[in-house]
Write a protein that holds these residues in place. Structure first.
Motif, PDB file in Angstrom:
ATOM      1  N   UNK A  85       0.825  -1.210   0.000  1.00  9.82           N
ATOM      2  CA  UNK A  85       0.000   0.000   0.000  1.00  9.82           C
ATOM      3  C   UNK A  85       0.858   1.258   0.000  1.00  9.82           C
ATOM      4  N   UNK A  86       1.994   1.191   0.650  1.00  9.22           N
ATOM      5  CA  UNK A  86       2.859   2.361   0.771  1.00  9.22           C
ATOM      6  C   UNK A  86       3.719   2.582  -0.467  1.00  9.22           C
ATOM      7  N   UNK A  93       0.762   0.371  11.518  1.00  9.27           N
ATOM      8  CA  UNK A  93       1.459   1.056  10.425  1.00  9.27           C
ATOM      9  C   UNK A  93       2.177   2.303  10.914  1.00  9.27           C
ATOM     10  N   UNK A  94       1.546   3.063  11.824  1.00 14.86           N
ATOM     11  CA  UNK A  94       2.195   4.263  12.363  1.00 14.86           C
ATOM     12  C   UNK A  94       3.483   3.906  13.086  1.00 14.86           C
ATOM     13  N   UNK A  95       3.417   2.841  13.866  1.00 15.55           N
ATOM     14  CA  UNK A  95       4.605   2.386  14.598  1.00 15.55           C
ATOM     15  C   UNK A  95       5.686   1.923  13.629  1.00 15.55           C
ATOM     16  N   UNK A  96       5.284   1.167  12.610  1.00 17.61           N
ATOM     17  CA  UNK A  96       6.253   0.679  11.628  1.00 17.61           C
ATOM     18  C   UNK A  96       6.914   1.836  10.884  1.00 17.61           C
ATOM     19  N   UNK A  97       6.129   2.840  10.510  1.00 21.64           N
ATOM     20  CA  UNK A  97       6.683   4.012   9.829  1.00 21.64           C
ATOM     21  C   UNK A  97       7.708   4.724  10.708  1.00 21.64           C
ATOM     22  N   UNK A 107       5.157   3.418  -6.475  1.00 19.13           N
ATOM     23  CA  UNK A 107       6.513   3.839  -6.844  1.00 19.13           C
ATOM     24  C   UNK A 107       7.054   2.987  -7.979  1.00 19.13           C
ATOM     25  N   UNK A 108       6.569   1.741  -8.074  1.00 17.42           N
ATOM     26  CA  UNK A 108       7.106   0.806  -9.055  1.00 17.42           C
ATOM     27  C   UNK A 108       6.374   0.921 -10.393  1.00 17.42           C
TER      28      UNK A 108
END
Length: 357
Positions: A95-96, A136-140, A100-101
């Motif tokens: 999702x993030x 997701x916030x923590x992972x970021x 880009x690809x």
């Protein structure tokens, strides 16, 4: 003859430096290519999996067969477990980073992989840790900090296990919690260096054991690199048991640091028992002395931190003036309960979002 030797040594140093730099770039390029390739392989696996009717059977049969064929062709690195990790990596970051690809045909896949602007700046070992973080916030947050602070895999693992994200979040104003996942840990004011609590499990001291303040200090000195990592950004160690004298009386500050981001001295006094108002008053005196006789005009006011086993917030608030640059910070000798901290952060964010409605 001596000049000739020096010239040869200089030539050797230059060539050595060039080779080492070249190897570093080659290793970085190889790692980048591997991570991007894994992301694309994960996309293929997920797309193929979604075509099937029974995903459990897919995992058991298709991945096992794929692993066998890839291992036969490319040897190591293609176990079923690794293919599952590659699949999970794509699911965690699709999702993030999917946009880009390039969207390309199978025949152009190799070219597209190396032409894109690479969003993956960490090693595969780093991503094996990051992709297991569900929030997701923590992972970021950890991904940003890992890039900015150049954490090793061991350092990243330790920070995740010690719940750095949750401890920083719980030490902050609600308005600042949301920024952690977008900007990482920004140090702009004294309160930004405070964690709740400071985790010192790496010292190896037992919670139930009896130990003195000097033993705690010695343990910190012997593990200074780990202590600096736990303290956070910008800290430089200056002295232990720093002595200063006035009115013919000697005083000693347990630990003296300098924070280059805040441009100020940070004094730490260690307390193994419950914090008292006398402890706070003593630290106020230490801070006043450094501000008046040690710090330079271009430096910011000194920060005082009382590292204690237990504190009462009401006592701290009543003893210190509101504009005080002194903080009472609890420490823990074991890793905190991550689920409990996660629940507290979740409650904080819910309150924040309700107030914004």
């Amino acid at each position: 003859m001596e000049n000739e030797i020096m010239k040869n040594e200089d030539l050797f140093v230059k060539i050595t430096s060039l080779i080492e730099e070249s190897r570093h770039h080659i290793a970085t390029a190889v790692n980048t290519a591997m991570v991007i390739t894994y992301f694309e392989i994960g996309r293929y696996i997920v797309q193929d999996e979604q075509k099937g009717s029974n995903r459990a059977e897919y995992g058991k049969s298709v991945l096992k067969e794929l692993s066998s064929k890839l291992t036969e062709r490319f040897e190591k690195g293609w176990s079923v477990e690794n293919l599952q990790n590659i699949r999970n990596f794509y699911l965690a970051y699709s999702q993030k980073y999917e946009t880009v690809f390039h969207k390309s045909s199978d025949s152009d896949l190799v070219n597209s992989v190396y032409e894109i602007q690479n969003p993956f700046e960490l090693s595969w070992s780093h991503y094996l840790i990051l992709m297991r973080i569900q929030n997701i916030d923590e992972r970021n947050f950890y991904e940003i900090e890992c890039k900015n602070q150049n954490w090793s895999v061991r350092q990243l693992s330790r920070q995740v296990n010690s719940s750095l994200y949750e401890r920083l979040a719980l030490s902050r104003n609600k308005d600042e919690v949301m920024a952690l996942s977008q900007k990482g840990h920004i140090v702009e004011k004294p309160s930004d260096i405070i964690k709740n609590p400071l985790t010192l499990e790496f010292l190896g001291l037992k919670e139930e054991a009896s130990y003195s303040e000097s033993k705690l200090e010695n343990a910190i000195i012997s593990k200074m690199q780990d202590f600096l990592l736990e303290m956070g950004k910008g800290f430089l160690f200056e002295a232990r048991q720093k002595r200063f004298t006035f009115d013919e009386e000697h005083f000693y500050v347990d630990l003296v640091f300098y924070n280059r981001l805040l441009r100020c001295y940070v004094l730490i006094d260690l307390k193994i028992d419950k914090l008292t108002h006398q402890d706070l008053g003593q630290m106020q005196m230490y801070v006043n002395y450094f501000d008046r006789y040690v710090k330079q005009d271009f430096e910011n006011p000194t920060i005082g931190i009382l590292l204690c086993k237990e504190k009462k917030d009401t006592l701290v608030e009543l003893t210190l003036p509101k504009d005080s640059n002194i903080y009472a910070q609890e420490y823990s000798l074991y890793l905190p309960d991550k689920k409990l901290l996660q629940q507290k952060v979740k409650e904080w964010i819910a309150e924040f979002e309700d107030a914004a409605k």
